[in-house]
Scaffold this motif. Structure first.
Motif, mmCIF file in Angstrom:
data_model
loop_
_atom_site.group_PDB
_atom_site.id
_atom_site.type_symbol
_atom_site.label_atom_id
_atom_site.label_comp_id
_atom_site.label_asym_id
_atom_site.label_seq_id
_atom_site.Cartn_x
_atom_site.Cartn_y
_atom_site.Cartn_z
ATOM 1 N N ALA A 236 0.827 -1.209 0.000
ATOM 2 C CA ALA A 236 0.000 0.000 0.000
ATOM 3 C C ALA A 236 0.861 1.259 0.000
ATOM 4 N N ALA A 237 1.996 1.184 0.671
ATOM 5 C CA ALA A 237 2.882 2.349 0.754
ATOM 6 C C ALA A 237 3.751 2.519 -0.486
ATOM 7 N N GLY A 238 3.692 1.560 -1.417
ATOM 8 C CA GLY A 238 4.461 1.669 -2.646
ATOM 9 C C GLY A 238 5.881 1.153 -2.548
ATOM 10 N N VAL A 239 6.195 0.434 -1.479
ATOM 11 C CA VAL A 239 7.561 -0.094 -1.327
ATOM 12 C C VAL A 239 7.841 -1.169 -2.368
ATOM 13 N N GLY A 240 6.831 -1.957 -2.725
ATOM 14 C CA GLY A 240 6.998 -3.012 -3.710
ATOM 15 C C GLY A 240 5.687 -3.759 -3.877
ATOM 16 N N ILE A 241 5.714 -4.769 -4.738
ATOM 17 C CA ILE A 241 4.549 -5.630 -4.902
ATOM 18 C C ILE A 241 4.900 -7.012 -4.335
ATOM 19 N N ALA A 242 3.916 -7.899 -4.245
ATOM 20 C CA ALA A 242 4.174 -9.190 -3.601
ATOM 21 C C ALA A 242 3.341 -10.286 -4.257
ATOM 22 N N MET A 243 3.904 -11.502 -4.280
ATOM 23 C CA MET A 243 3.145 -12.656 -4.747
ATOM 24 C C MET A 243 2.696 -13.445 -3.528
ATOM 25 N N VAL A 244 1.377 -13.640 -3.402
ATOM 26 C CA VAL A 244 0.824 -14.287 -2.213
ATOM 27 C C VAL A 244 -0.249 -15.297 -2.645
ATOM 28 N N PRO A 245 -0.540 -16.286 -1.807
ATOM 29 C CA PRO A 245 -1.644 -17.205 -2.101
ATOM 30 C C PRO A 245 -2.988 -16.488 -2.031
ATOM 31 N N GLN A 246 -3.981 -17.026 -2.754
ATOM 32 C CA GLN A 246 -5.293 -16.384 -2.831
ATOM 33 C C GLN A 246 -5.994 -16.309 -1.477
ATOM 34 N N LEU A 247 -5.711 -17.248 -0.570
ATOM 35 C CA LEU A 247 -6.325 -17.183 0.761
ATOM 36 C C LEU A 247 -6.074 -15.837 1.429
ATOM 37 N N VAL A 248 -4.923 -15.236 1.136
ATOM 38 C CA VAL A 248 -4.581 -13.956 1.763
ATOM 39 C C VAL A 248 -5.562 -12.870 1.352
ATOM 40 N N LEU A 249 -6.128 -12.976 0.150
ATOM 41 C CA LEU A 249 -7.020 -11.918 -0.339
ATOM 42 C C LEU A 249 -8.289 -11.796 0.492
ATOM 43 N N SER A 250 -8.651 -12.872 1.202
ATOM 44 C CA SER A 250 -9.888 -12.827 1.988
ATOM 45 C C SER A 250 -9.751 -11.969 3.233
ATOM 46 N N PHE A 251 -8.533 -11.581 3.578
ATOM 47 C CA PHE A 251 -8.397 -10.668 4.716
ATOM 48 C C PHE A 251 -7.502 -9.476 4.368
ATOM 49 N N LEU A 252 -7.668 -8.964 3.136
ATOM 50 C CA LEU A 252 -6.994 -7.722 2.769
ATOM 51 C C LEU A 252 -7.514 -6.582 3.644
ATOM 52 N N CYS A 253 -6.604 -5.824 4.206
ATOM 53 C CA CYS A 253 -6.986 -4.766 5.149
ATOM 54 C C CYS A 253 -6.818 -3.361 4.566
ATOM 55 N N HIS A 254 -6.231 -3.276 3.377
ATOM 56 C CA HIS A 254 -5.945 -1.957 2.818
ATOM 57 C C HIS A 254 -6.777 -1.728 1.560
ATOM 58 N N GLN A 255 -7.502 -0.635 1.523
ATOM 59 C CA GLN A 255 -8.269 -0.296 0.330
ATOM 60 C C GLN A 255 -7.351 0.078 -0.832
ATOM 61 N N LYS A 256 -6.104 0.397 -0.530
ATOM 62 C CA LYS A 256 -5.164 0.784 -1.577
ATOM 63 C C LYS A 256 -4.437 -0.408 -2.188
ATOM 64 N N VAL A 257 -4.835 -1.637 -1.786
ATOM 65 C CA VAL A 257 -4.185 -2.850 -2.284
ATOM 66 C C VAL A 257 -5.221 -3.735 -2.953
ATOM 67 N N THR A 258 -4.853 -4.332 -4.074
ATOM 68 C CA THR A 258 -5.732 -5.276 -4.764
ATOM 69 C C THR A 258 -4.939 -6.510 -5.170
ATOM 70 N N GLY A 259 -5.630 -7.595 -5.390
ATOM 71 C CA GLY A 259 -4.974 -8.847 -5.770
ATOM 72 C C GLY A 259 -5.426 -9.313 -7.134
ATOM 73 N N ARG A 260 -4.484 -9.852 -7.922
ATOM 74 C CA ARG A 260 -4.782 -10.356 -9.249
ATOM 75 C C ARG A 260 -4.105 -11.719 -9.443
ATOM 76 N N ILE A 261 -4.809 -12.638 -10.126
ATOM 77 C CA ILE A 261 -4.263 -13.958 -10.393
ATOM 78 C C ILE A 261 -2.995 -13.837 -11.232
ATOM 79 N N VAL A 262 -1.998 -14.656 -10.898
ATOM 80 C CA VAL A 262 -0.720 -14.652 -11.610
ATOM 81 C C VAL A 262 -0.739 -15.714 -12.696
ATOM 82 N N GLU A 263 -0.257 -15.365 -13.879
ATOM 83 C CA GLU A 263 -0.062 -16.322 -14.960
ATOM 84 C C GLU A 263 1.434 -16.445 -15.250
ATOM 85 N N PRO A 264 1.969 -17.628 -15.563
ATOM 86 C CA PRO A 264 1.241 -18.900 -15.630
ATOM 87 C C PRO A 264 0.754 -19.331 -14.244
#
Length: 301
Positions: A236-264
């Motif tokens: 959220a602060a712009g330090v970097g981006i991160a790759m995380v499992p989808q379970l983490v998206l169910s408890f996102l706490c920041h409105q400034k952060v969004t999750g997108r599926i990674v390909e492949p």
């Protein structure tokens, strides 16, 4: 050590004053009561009764045992009641060790189901990542361990554990909401080669580095953290981006952060583990069953 059945018979003989009266109360024959008392005396190594005319009288040892009989029988009754409550799922304790994202998603729903169905079951939670969490359950320090693995990683599963499949968890990338790629439904990992990254736990980091290598680049890792909430704040602060499992998206706490599926597409496998013998324990089997039910709902979402 004496047989607890003999103590119950002894107590009834003392209460009624004779073998025959105790036999009538207990539904035994008089010889059966006599044989039990002889067996109890052999176990204790001393007489408990002496004959006085046509009756019986307690010896000093018999009087000593009488003083403890009520306590022994009360303890046995209490033990039986407690064991019966555990067997019938009216009581029980299950120690569960889970990695953070499972602890924040699968565990709360499973515990809510347990509380509604079997309020006497208590769950003790601890947090640990594999392979440490697997070692804890193998050593008996917890009853159930939730653990994950990535394709190509060695399982490191102790042989005495039973494995219960829960779900496969797709990997996503956490992006600031203003990121140019945040408008897409999915993001190719190769398109993120020039980004700065926040890396996670050792096992997740190893998979992340492998995935990047497969796409032909080495990520620029700004910092690492095992804490999902810290990771979200850094993104959220712009330090970097991160790759995380989808379970983490169910408890996102920041409105400034969004999750997108990674390909492949890459998925981590999530399993529950318990000692094989513990699967016969009603409360442990119940918790595993509820975890499976919650995982099936997550898959369907």
């Amino acid at each position: 050590m004496f047989d607890s059945r003999y103590i119950r018979t002894f107590h009834e003989v003392v209460r009624t004053g004779s073998y025959s009266a105790a036999a009538r109360t207990l539904g035994y024959t008089q010889p059966a009561v006599s044989q039990q008392m002889k067996a109890l005396e052999r176990d204790l190594g001393t007489p408990l009764f002496t004959r006085v005319g046509r009756g019986i009288r307690l010896t000093e040892a018999g009087e000593a045992l009488t003083r403890h009989t009520e306590v022994i029988l009360d303890s046995l009754t209490a033990a039986q009641q407690q064991i019966d409550a555990i067997a019938r799922l009216r009581a029980g304790r299950v120690r569960v060790c889970a990695f953070p994202s499972a602890g924040a998603t699968l565990i709360p729903e499973a515990m809510a189901m347990l509380a509604a169905e079997h309020p006497g079951i208590r769950v003790e939670l601890t947090e640990s990542e594999p392979p440490e969490s697997l070692r804890l359950v193998a050593e008996g320090a917890c009853d159930i361990s939730l653990a994950f693995s990535y394709p190509g990683q060695s399982a490191e599963i102790p042989g005495e554990l039973s494995e219960v499949r829960l779900l496969e968890d797709p990997l996503t990338v956490l992006l600031p909401t203003g990121h140019p790629l945040a408008r897409r439904r999915s993001v190719r990992l190769a398109d993120l080669a020039h980004e700065r990254w926040i890396a996670g736990c050792l096992r997740c980091r190893a998979n992340f580095l492998h995935a990047c290598a497969e796409e032909g680049f080495t990520p620029d890792i700004a910092c690492t953290t095992d804490d999902n909430l810290v990771m979200q704040s850094l993104v959220a602060a712009g330090v970097g981006i991160a790759m995380v499992p989808q379970l983490v998206l169910s408890f996102l706490c920041h409105q400034k952060v969004t999750g997108r599926i990674v390909e492949p597409h890459t998925r981590r496998r999530v399993h529950a583990y318990a000692l094989r013998d513990h699967l016969r324990i009603p409360a442990t089997a119940l918790v595993l069953d509820r975890l499976v039910a919650v995982a099936e709902r997550k898959i369907g979402c």
